[in-house]
Design an enzyme around this catalytic site. Structure first.
Site, PDB file in Angstrom:
ATOM      1  N   TYR A 146       7.532   6.413  15.976  1.00 27.48           N
ATOM      2  CA  TYR A 146       8.482   6.809  17.016  1.00 27.48           C
ATOM      3  C   TYR A 146       8.043   6.311  18.391  1.00 27.48           C
ATOM      4  O   TYR A 146       8.859   6.037  19.250  1.00 27.48           O
ATOM      5  CB  TYR A 146       8.619   8.334  17.065  1.00 27.48           C
ATOM      6  CG  TYR A 146       9.621   8.895  16.087  1.00 27.48           C
ATOM      7  CD1 TYR A 146       9.460   8.706  14.726  1.00 27.48           C
ATOM      8  CD2 TYR A 146      10.728   9.608  16.526  1.00 27.48           C
ATOM      9  CE1 TYR A 146      10.380   9.217  13.825  1.00 27.48           C
ATOM     10  CE2 TYR A 146      11.653  10.129  15.635  1.00 27.48           C
ATOM     11  CZ  TYR A 146      11.470   9.940  14.292  1.00 27.48           C
ATOM     12  OH  TYR A 146      12.378  10.446  13.414  1.00 27.48           O
ATOM     13  N   LYS A 211       1.017   7.430   2.816  1.00 25.35           N
ATOM     14  CA  LYS A 211       1.291   6.248   1.988  1.00 25.35           C
ATOM     15  C   LYS A 211       0.015   5.423   1.983  1.00 25.35           C
ATOM     16  O   LYS A 211      -0.031   4.273   2.432  1.00 25.35           O
ATOM     17  CB  LYS A 211       2.510   5.496   2.557  1.00 25.35           C
ATOM     18  CG  LYS A 211       3.045   4.393   1.666  1.00 25.35           C
ATOM     19  CD  LYS A 211       3.806   4.893   0.440  1.00 25.35           C
ATOM     20  CE  LYS A 211       4.215   3.718  -0.438  1.00 25.35           C
ATOM     21  NZ  LYS A 211       4.711   4.135  -1.759  1.00 25.35           N
ATOM     22  N   ASP A 243       6.541   8.997  -1.381  1.00 24.04           N
ATOM     23  CA  ASP A 243       7.644   8.812  -2.338  1.00 24.04           C
ATOM     24  C   ASP A 243       7.583   9.871  -3.422  1.00 24.04           C
ATOM     25  O   ASP A 243       8.598  10.450  -3.812  1.00 24.04           O
ATOM     26  CB  ASP A 243       7.644   7.383  -2.904  1.00 24.04           C
ATOM     27  CG  ASP A 243       6.275   6.936  -3.401  1.00 24.04           C
ATOM     28  OD1 ASP A 243       5.270   7.612  -3.114  1.00 24.04           O
ATOM     29  OD2 ASP A 243       6.217   5.896  -4.093  1.00 24.04           O
ATOM     30  N   ASP A 267      10.063  13.718   9.462  1.00 24.66           N
ATOM     31  CA  ASP A 267      11.485  13.703   9.795  1.00 24.66           C
ATOM     32  C   ASP A 267      12.303  13.667   8.507  1.00 24.66           C
ATOM     33  O   ASP A 267      13.220  14.463   8.308  1.00 24.66           O
ATOM     34  CB  ASP A 267      11.798  12.483  10.666  1.00 24.66           C
ATOM     35  CG  ASP A 267      13.274  12.380  11.006  1.00 24.66           C
ATOM     36  OD1 ASP A 267      13.866  13.415  11.354  1.00 24.66           O
ATOM     37  OD2 ASP A 267      13.842  11.271  10.911  1.00 24.66           O
ATOM     38  N   ASP A 271      14.280  17.103   6.396  1.00 25.16           N
ATOM     39  CA  ASP A 271      15.711  17.163   6.073  1.00 25.16           C
ATOM     40  C   ASP A 271      15.904  17.395   4.574  1.00 25.16           C
ATOM     41  O   ASP A 271      16.766  18.159   4.158  1.00 25.16           O
ATOM     42  CB  ASP A 271      16.429  15.858   6.461  1.00 25.16           C
ATOM     43  CG  ASP A 271      17.104  15.934   7.826  1.00 25.16           C
ATOM     44  OD1 ASP A 271      16.581  16.652   8.693  1.00 25.16           O
ATOM     45  OD2 ASP A 271      18.147  15.267   8.020  1.00 25.16           O
TER      46      ASP A 271
HETATM   47  C1  IPM Z   1      14.905  15.526  14.299  1.00 21.73           C
HETATM   48  C2  IPM Z   1      15.945  14.497  14.640  1.00 21.73           C
HETATM   49  C3  IPM Z   1      15.402  13.585  15.715  1.00 21.73           C
HETATM   50  C4  IPM Z   1      14.153  12.928  15.147  1.00 21.73           C
HETATM   51  C5  IPM Z   1      16.380  12.540  16.239  1.00 21.73           C
HETATM   52  C6  IPM Z   1      17.679  13.155  16.712  1.00 21.73           C
HETATM   53  C7  IPM Z   1      15.775  11.687  17.320  1.00 21.73           C
HETATM   54  O1  IPM Z   1      16.327  13.797  13.496  1.00 21.73           O
HETATM   55  O2  IPM Z   1      14.498  16.284  15.205  1.00 21.73           O
HETATM   56  O3  IPM Z   1      14.499  15.596  13.146  1.00 21.73           O
HETATM   57  O4  IPM Z   1      14.255  11.915  14.442  1.00 21.73           O
HETATM   58  O5  IPM Z   1      13.060  13.423  15.390  1.00 21.73           O
HETATM   59 MG    MG Z   2      15.482  14.555  11.712  1.00 19.68          MG
END
Ligand code: IPM
Ligand code: MG
Length: 383
Positions: A146, A211, A243, A267, A271
Protein backbone atom coordinates in the site's frame (compact mmCIF):
# COMPACT_ATOMS: atom_id res chain seq x y z
CA UNK A 1 -16.90 11.29 36.20
CA UNK A 2 -15.81 14.52 34.67
CA UNK A 3 -13.59 13.50 31.75
CA UNK A 4 -14.97 14.66 28.45
CA UNK A 5 -14.07 12.38 25.57
CA UNK A 6 -13.59 14.23 22.31
CA UNK A 7 -14.78 12.31 19.28
CA UNK A 8 -14.31 13.39 15.65
CA UNK A 9 -17.24 11.91 13.71
CA UNK A 10 -16.46 11.71 9.99
CA UNK A 11 -19.45 10.12 8.25
CA UNK A 12 -18.17 10.36 4.67
CA UNK A 13 -20.05 9.11 1.64
CA UNK A 14 -22.75 6.68 0.58
CA UNK A 15 -24.38 5.00 3.57
CA UNK A 16 -21.85 6.68 5.92
CA UNK A 17 -24.13 9.50 7.12
CA UNK A 18 -27.10 7.19 7.76
CA UNK A 19 -25.19 4.63 9.79
CA UNK A 20 -23.25 7.35 11.62
CA UNK A 21 -26.54 8.93 12.73
CA UNK A 22 -27.55 5.66 14.40
CA UNK A 23 -24.13 5.21 16.02
CA UNK A 24 -24.32 8.70 17.54
CA UNK A 25 -27.83 7.91 18.76
CA UNK A 26 -26.46 4.86 20.57
CA UNK A 27 -23.51 6.84 21.95
CA UNK A 28 -25.91 9.39 23.40
CA UNK A 29 -27.85 6.57 25.08
CA UNK A 30 -24.63 5.21 26.59
CA UNK A 31 -23.60 8.67 27.71
CA UNK A 32 -26.82 9.03 29.64
CA UNK A 33 -26.84 5.55 31.13
CA UNK A 34 -23.24 5.71 32.37
CA UNK A 35 -23.16 9.48 33.15
CA UNK A 36 -20.37 10.04 30.64
CA UNK A 37 -19.56 13.10 28.61
CA UNK A 38 -18.91 12.81 24.88
CA UNK A 39 -18.06 15.85 22.82
CA UNK A 40 -18.94 14.67 19.30
CA UNK A 41 -17.93 16.97 16.43
CA UNK A 42 -18.92 16.10 12.88
CA UNK A 43 -16.78 17.03 9.88
CA UNK A 44 -16.77 16.23 6.17
CA UNK A 45 -14.46 13.70 4.55
CA UNK A 46 -14.30 11.86 1.22
CA UNK A 47 -16.48 13.17 -1.59
CA UNK A 48 -18.32 15.17 1.05
CA UNK A 49 -14.97 16.85 1.76
CA UNK A 50 -14.25 17.40 -1.93
CA UNK A 51 -17.70 18.92 -2.40
CA UNK A 52 -17.28 21.20 0.62
CA UNK A 53 -13.65 22.29 0.21
CA UNK A 54 -12.08 20.63 -2.84
CA UNK A 55 -10.12 18.19 -0.67
CA UNK A 56 -11.00 14.63 0.38
CA UNK A 57 -9.43 15.35 3.76
CA UNK A 58 -10.11 19.06 4.40
CA UNK A 59 -7.53 20.83 6.57
CA UNK A 60 -10.16 21.64 9.19
CA UNK A 61 -11.17 17.96 9.36
CA UNK A 62 -7.55 16.89 9.86
CA UNK A 63 -7.11 19.56 12.54
CA UNK A 64 -10.24 18.33 14.30
CA UNK A 65 -8.91 14.76 14.25
CA UNK A 66 -5.65 15.94 15.82
CA UNK A 67 -7.55 17.60 18.66
CA UNK A 68 -9.74 14.58 19.30
CA UNK A 69 -9.28 11.51 21.47
CA UNK A 70 -10.56 9.19 18.76
CA UNK A 71 -11.92 9.23 15.22
CA UNK A 72 -15.24 7.59 14.45
CA UNK A 73 -15.29 7.10 10.71
CA UNK A 74 -18.06 6.10 8.32
CA UNK A 75 -16.83 5.20 4.86
CA UNK A 76 -15.47 6.99 1.81
CA UNK A 77 -15.13 6.42 -1.91
CA UNK A 78 -17.67 6.39 -4.72
CA UNK A 79 -15.92 4.67 -7.64
CA UNK A 80 -18.25 6.14 -10.25
CA UNK A 81 -17.78 9.77 -9.22
CA UNK A 82 -15.85 12.24 -11.32
CA UNK A 83 -13.16 10.25 -13.21
CA UNK A 84 -11.26 13.49 -13.90
CA UNK A 85 -10.10 13.70 -10.28
CA UNK A 86 -6.65 12.05 -10.16
CA UNK A 87 -6.25 8.88 -8.09
CA UNK A 88 -3.91 10.54 -5.57
CA UNK A 89 -6.67 13.01 -4.72
CA UNK A 90 -9.52 10.52 -4.53
CA UNK A 91 -10.87 9.69 -1.07
CA UNK A 92 -9.39 6.17 -0.77
CA UNK A 93 -5.83 7.48 -0.97
CA UNK A 94 -6.18 11.16 -0.01
CA UNK A 95 -8.39 10.57 3.04
CA UNK A 96 -8.30 6.98 4.29
CA UNK A 97 -4.70 5.99 3.56
CA UNK A 98 -3.52 9.47 4.51
CA UNK A 99 -5.19 9.30 7.93
CA UNK A 100 -3.75 5.81 8.53
CA UNK A 101 -0.24 7.07 7.76
CA UNK A 102 -0.61 10.50 9.42
CA UNK A 103 -1.67 8.98 12.74
CA UNK A 104 0.59 5.93 12.51
CA UNK A 105 -2.36 3.53 12.74
CA UNK A 106 -0.41 0.37 12.09
CA UNK A 107 -2.65 -2.14 13.85
CA UNK A 108 -5.99 -2.92 12.30
CA UNK A 109 -8.23 -5.23 14.33
CA UNK A 110 -11.17 -6.81 12.54
CA UNK A 111 -13.20 -9.13 14.74
CA UNK A 112 -15.41 -11.52 12.80
CA UNK A 113 -18.15 -13.19 14.76
CA UNK A 114 -21.13 -15.14 13.59
CA UNK A 115 -23.81 -14.98 16.29
CA UNK A 116 -25.75 -18.24 16.62
CA UNK A 117 -28.97 -16.36 15.85
CA UNK A 118 -27.60 -15.42 12.43
CA UNK A 119 -26.36 -18.88 11.42
CA UNK A 120 -28.73 -18.72 8.44
CA UNK A 121 -26.90 -15.67 7.07
CA UNK A 122 -23.58 -17.57 6.83
CA UNK A 123 -22.87 -18.95 3.36
CA UNK A 124 -21.35 -22.14 4.83
CA UNK A 125 -23.33 -25.27 5.64
CA UNK A 126 -24.18 -25.50 9.37
CA UNK A 127 -21.78 -28.40 10.00
CA UNK A 128 -18.88 -26.20 8.87
CA UNK A 129 -19.87 -23.48 11.33
CA UNK A 130 -19.08 -25.73 14.29
CA UNK A 131 -19.87 -24.06 17.59
CA UNK A 132 -19.74 -20.66 15.96
CA UNK A 133 -17.16 -18.61 14.14
CA UNK A 134 -15.02 -16.17 16.12
CA UNK A 135 -11.91 -14.87 14.38
CA UNK A 136 -9.83 -11.77 15.00
CA UNK A 137 -8.01 -10.60 11.90
CA UNK A 138 -4.99 -8.50 12.88
CA UNK A 139 -3.93 -6.62 9.77
CA UNK A 140 -0.76 -4.53 9.45
CA UNK A 141 -2.03 -1.22 8.09
CA UNK A 142 0.79 1.19 7.27
CA UNK A 143 3.33 -0.93 5.39
CA UNK A 144 3.62 -3.37 2.53
CA UNK A 145 2.45 -2.71 -0.99
CA UNK A 146 0.00 0.00 0.00
CA UNK A 147 2.80 2.40 0.85
CA UNK A 148 6.05 0.93 -0.55
CA UNK A 149 8.10 3.13 -2.92
CA UNK A 150 8.41 3.35 -5.85
CA UNK A 151 4.71 3.35 -6.59
CA UNK A 152 3.97 4.68 -10.06
CA UNK A 153 2.86 4.10 -13.60
CA UNK A 154 5.44 4.96 -16.25
CA UNK A 155 5.95 4.81 -20.00
CA UNK A 156 8.49 2.48 -21.56
CA UNK A 157 9.30 0.97 -24.95
CA UNK A 158 8.17 -2.59 -25.39
CA UNK A 159 10.18 -4.67 -27.87
CA UNK A 160 7.96 -6.90 -29.94
CA UNK A 161 9.82 -9.45 -32.10
CA UNK A 162 8.00 -10.09 -35.38
CA UNK A 163 7.18 -13.38 -37.08
CA UNK A 164 10.25 -13.14 -39.39
CA UNK A 165 12.47 -14.96 -36.86
CA UNK A 166 13.70 -11.93 -35.04
CA UNK A 167 14.89 -9.98 -38.00
CA UNK A 168 12.45 -7.18 -37.25
CA UNK A 169 11.66 -5.87 -33.78
CA UNK A 170 8.93 -3.32 -33.39
CA UNK A 171 9.25 -0.89 -30.50
CA UNK A 172 5.88 -0.10 -29.06
CA UNK A 173 5.19 2.66 -26.53
CA UNK A 174 3.62 0.98 -23.52
CA UNK A 175 3.10 1.54 -19.82
CA UNK A 176 4.12 -0.37 -16.73
CA UNK A 177 2.73 -0.08 -13.23
CA UNK A 178 5.02 -0.53 -10.27
CA UNK A 179 4.02 -1.27 -6.70
CA UNK A 180 6.67 -2.13 -4.17
CA UNK A 181 6.32 -4.37 -1.14
CA UNK A 182 8.55 -3.40 1.76
CA UNK A 183 8.52 -4.58 5.38
CA UNK A 184 11.10 -3.90 8.01
CA UNK A 185 11.83 -6.03 11.06
CA UNK A 186 10.44 -3.42 13.52
CA UNK A 187 7.21 -3.12 11.53
CA UNK A 188 6.69 -6.86 11.66
CA UNK A 189 7.68 -7.07 15.33
CA UNK A 190 5.19 -4.47 16.55
CA UNK A 191 2.21 -5.96 14.70
CA UNK A 192 3.22 -9.46 15.83
CA UNK A 193 3.13 -8.23 19.45
CA UNK A 194 -0.41 -6.93 18.89
CA UNK A 195 -1.51 -10.33 17.55
CA UNK A 196 0.10 -12.35 20.35
CA UNK A 197 -1.26 -10.06 23.07
CA UNK A 198 -4.74 -10.31 21.57
CA UNK A 199 -4.48 -14.08 21.29
CA UNK A 200 -3.38 -14.43 24.91
CA UNK A 201 -6.72 -12.86 25.91
CA UNK A 202 -8.63 -15.17 23.55
CA UNK A 203 -8.17 -18.81 22.55
CA UNK A 204 -4.36 -18.52 22.50
CA UNK A 205 -3.63 -19.30 18.89
CA UNK A 206 -2.04 -17.14 16.19
CA UNK A 207 -2.12 -18.19 12.55
CA UNK A 208 0.41 -16.06 10.71
CA UNK A 209 -0.29 -15.61 7.02
CA UNK A 210 2.47 -15.15 4.44
CA UNK A 211 3.74 -16.21 1.04
CA UNK A 212 7.15 -17.38 2.21
CA UNK A 213 7.40 -19.88 -0.65
CA UNK A 214 7.63 -17.01 -3.16
CA UNK A 215 8.19 -13.61 -1.56
CA UNK A 216 11.25 -12.27 0.27
CA UNK A 217 8.74 -10.42 2.43
CA UNK A 218 7.14 -13.72 3.33
CA UNK A 219 10.44 -15.21 4.49
CA UNK A 220 11.25 -12.21 6.70
CA UNK A 221 7.68 -12.10 8.03
CA UNK A 222 7.80 -15.77 9.05
CA UNK A 223 11.21 -15.39 10.62
CA UNK A 224 10.34 -12.33 12.72
CA UNK A 225 6.94 -13.66 13.83
CA UNK A 226 8.58 -16.93 14.92
CA UNK A 227 11.06 -14.98 17.06
CA UNK A 228 8.40 -12.80 18.69
CA UNK A 229 6.33 -15.92 19.46
CA UNK A 230 9.01 -17.04 21.93
CA UNK A 231 7.93 -14.19 24.23
CA UNK A 232 4.42 -15.65 24.37
CA UNK A 233 4.89 -19.26 25.44
CA UNK A 234 1.19 -19.76 26.21
CA UNK A 235 0.18 -18.88 22.63
CA UNK A 236 0.44 -21.45 19.83
CA UNK A 237 1.84 -20.15 16.56
CA UNK A 238 1.02 -21.68 13.21
CA UNK A 239 2.17 -20.43 9.78
CA UNK A 240 0.02 -20.66 6.71
CA UNK A 241 0.52 -19.61 3.10
CA UNK A 242 -2.05 -17.04 2.11
CA UNK A 243 -3.63 -19.12 -0.66
CA UNK A 244 -4.14 -22.01 1.73
CA UNK A 245 -5.45 -19.57 4.35
CA UNK A 246 -8.09 -18.36 1.91
CA UNK A 247 -9.17 -21.95 1.33
CA UNK A 248 -9.09 -22.96 5.02
CA UNK A 249 -11.40 -20.06 5.87
CA UNK A 250 -14.05 -21.68 3.71
CA UNK A 251 -13.34 -25.28 4.71
CA UNK A 252 -12.74 -25.05 8.46
CA UNK A 253 -13.09 -21.50 9.78
CA UNK A 254 -13.35 -22.69 13.37
CA UNK A 255 -9.62 -23.57 13.37
CA UNK A 256 -8.78 -19.83 13.47
CA UNK A 257 -8.47 -17.64 16.54
CA UNK A 258 -6.17 -14.72 15.59
CA UNK A 259 -5.08 -14.38 11.96
CA UNK A 260 -1.99 -12.19 11.61
CA UNK A 261 -1.60 -10.65 8.15
CA UNK A 262 0.42 -8.07 6.30
CA UNK A 263 -1.52 -5.17 4.81
CA UNK A 264 -2.75 -6.54 1.49
CA UNK A 265 -3.31 -10.14 2.57
CA UNK A 266 -5.25 -8.77 5.55
CA UNK A 267 -7.36 -6.61 3.27
CA UNK A 268 -8.35 -9.63 1.19
CA UNK A 269 -8.74 -12.21 3.94
CA UNK A 270 -10.70 -9.87 6.22
CA UNK A 271 -13.34 -9.43 3.51
CA UNK A 272 -13.41 -13.18 3.00
CA UNK A 273 -13.71 -13.81 6.73
CA UNK A 274 -16.41 -11.14 6.92
CA UNK A 275 -18.52 -13.06 4.43
CA UNK A 276 -18.67 -15.85 7.02
CA UNK A 277 -20.37 -13.52 9.47
CA UNK A 278 -23.24 -13.18 7.07
CA UNK A 279 -22.79 -9.56 6.15
CA UNK A 280 -20.13 -6.90 6.03
CA UNK A 281 -22.80 -4.75 7.63
CA UNK A 282 -22.15 -6.52 10.95
CA UNK A 283 -18.42 -6.00 11.31
CA UNK A 284 -16.62 -3.22 13.13
CA UNK A 285 -12.93 -2.47 13.00
CA UNK A 286 -10.36 -0.60 15.03
CA UNK A 287 -7.12 0.91 13.77
CA UNK A 288 -4.72 1.74 16.55
CA UNK A 289 -1.48 3.63 16.66
CA UNK A 290 0.69 5.53 19.03
CA UNK A 291 -0.49 6.21 22.51
CA UNK A 292 -1.13 9.76 23.64
CA UNK A 293 -0.91 10.01 27.41
CA UNK A 294 -3.26 7.51 29.01
CA UNK A 295 -5.34 7.09 25.88
CA UNK A 296 -4.60 5.00 22.86
CA UNK A 297 -5.49 7.08 19.88
CA UNK A 298 -7.66 5.12 17.50
CA UNK A 299 -9.72 5.17 14.37
CA UNK A 300 -12.93 3.20 14.24
CA UNK A 301 -14.84 2.28 11.12
CA UNK A 302 -17.19 -0.36 9.77
CA UNK A 303 -15.49 -3.06 7.69
CA UNK A 304 -17.82 -2.44 4.78
CA UNK A 305 -17.81 0.36 2.27
CA UNK A 306 -20.10 3.14 1.08
CA UNK A 307 -22.64 0.81 -0.60
CA UNK A 308 -23.86 3.53 -3.01
CA UNK A 309 -26.59 1.24 -4.39
CA UNK A 310 -28.53 1.36 -1.12
CA UNK A 311 -27.43 4.79 0.16
CA UNK A 312 -30.11 7.19 1.34
CA UNK A 313 -32.83 4.52 1.37
CA UNK A 314 -32.88 3.58 5.06
CA UNK A 315 -31.72 0.07 4.06
CA UNK A 316 -28.15 -0.05 5.37
CA UNK A 317 -27.26 -2.12 8.42
CA UNK A 318 -25.95 0.30 11.10
CA UNK A 319 -24.59 -2.48 13.33
CA UNK A 320 -21.01 -2.34 12.02
CA UNK A 321 -20.87 1.37 12.78
CA UNK A 322 -22.49 0.90 16.19
CA UNK A 323 -20.10 -1.93 17.13
CA UNK A 324 -17.21 0.29 15.98
CA UNK A 325 -18.23 2.79 18.66
CA UNK A 326 -18.08 -0.04 21.20
CA UNK A 327 -14.49 -0.77 20.12
CA UNK A 328 -13.72 2.93 20.49
CA UNK A 329 -15.06 3.01 24.05
CA UNK A 330 -13.06 -0.08 24.93
CA UNK A 331 -9.69 0.56 23.23
CA UNK A 332 -9.36 4.34 23.25
CA UNK A 333 -11.34 5.33 26.36
CA UNK A 334 -11.06 2.23 28.54
CA UNK A 335 -14.85 2.27 29.08
CA UNK A 336 -15.32 -1.48 29.13
CA UNK A 337 -18.76 -1.50 30.76
CA UNK A 338 -20.14 0.97 28.24
CA UNK A 339 -18.63 -1.05 25.37
CA UNK A 340 -20.14 -4.24 26.78
CA UNK A 341 -23.51 -2.49 27.04
CA UNK A 342 -23.48 -1.60 23.36
CA UNK A 343 -22.51 -5.12 22.31
CA UNK A 344 -25.19 -6.59 24.56
CA UNK A 345 -27.77 -4.19 23.12
CA UNK A 346 -26.91 -5.33 19.59
CA UNK A 347 -27.38 -8.90 20.79
CA UNK A 348 -30.75 -7.97 22.26
CA UNK A 349 -31.96 -6.42 18.99
CA UNK A 350 -30.82 -9.48 17.02
CA UNK A 351 -32.41 -11.86 19.50
CA UNK A 352 -35.64 -9.86 19.21
CA UNK A 353 -35.65 -10.69 15.49
CA UNK A 354 -34.74 -7.24 14.18
CA UNK A 355 -33.15 -7.71 10.74
CA UNK A 356 -31.98 -5.25 8.14
CA UNK A 357 -32.23 -6.56 4.58
CA UNK A 358 -28.67 -7.93 4.46
CA UNK A 359 -29.31 -10.36 7.33
CA UNK A 360 -32.97 -11.09 6.69
CA UNK A 361 -34.43 -14.30 5.34
CA UNK A 362 -38.18 -14.93 5.14
CA UNK A 363 -37.56 -18.49 6.39
CA UNK A 364 -36.91 -17.10 9.86
CA UNK A 365 -40.44 -17.04 11.19
CA UNK A 366 -39.77 -14.64 14.05
CA UNK A 367 -37.67 -12.17 12.06
CA UNK A 368 -38.84 -8.68 11.29
CA UNK A 369 -37.38 -6.73 8.40
CA UNK A 370 -36.46 -3.23 9.57
CA UNK A 371 -34.67 -0.15 8.27
CA UNK A 372 -31.48 1.58 9.37
CA UNK A 373 -33.33 3.93 11.76
CA UNK A 374 -35.48 1.25 13.34
CA UNK A 375 -32.41 -0.89 14.02
CA UNK A 376 -30.62 2.09 15.59
CA UNK A 377 -33.67 2.93 17.69
CA UNK A 378 -33.93 -0.65 18.95
CA UNK A 379 -30.27 -0.80 19.92
CA UNK A 380 -30.34 2.63 21.61
CA UNK A 381 -33.46 1.57 23.53
CA UNK A 382 -31.79 -1.69 24.58
CA UNK A 383 -28.84 0.28 25.97
C1 IPM B 1 -10.41 -1.53 3.72
C2 IPM B 1 -10.68 -0.94 2.36
C3 IPM B 1 -9.56 0.02 2.02
C4 IPM B 1 -8.27 -0.79 2.02
C5 IPM B 1 -9.73 0.78 0.71
C6 IPM B 1 -11.06 1.51 0.64
C7 IPM B 1 -8.60 1.73 0.45
O1 IPM B 1 -10.82 -1.95 1.41
O2 IPM B 1 -10.32 -0.76 4.70
O3 IPM B 1 -10.31 -2.75 3.82
O4 IPM B 1 -7.94 -1.42 1.01
O5 IPM B 1 -7.58 -0.80 3.03
MG1 MG C 1 -10.82 -3.90 2.23
Amino acid sequence: MSTTFKIAALAGDGIGPEVMREAIKVLRAVEKKFSLSFQITEAPVGWAGIDATGKALPDATLALCKQSDAILFGSVGLPDRDPTIPKEERPERAALLRIRKEFGLYANLRPVQLPKALAHACPLRPERQGDGIDILVVRELTGGMYFGQPKKTEDYFHEEPQADEGATVIMRRAQRAIDTMVYTTPEIERIAHVAFKAASLRRKKVTSIDKANVLENGVLWRDVVTKIAKQYPDVTLEHMFVDNGAMQLMLRPTQFDVMLCENMFGDILSDEAAALAGSLGMLPSASLGKATGELTFGFYEPAGGTAPDIAGKNLANPIAQILSTALMLRYSFGLNDAADAIEAAVGTAIAAGMRTGDIYTPAEATAKKVGTREMGDAIAAAV
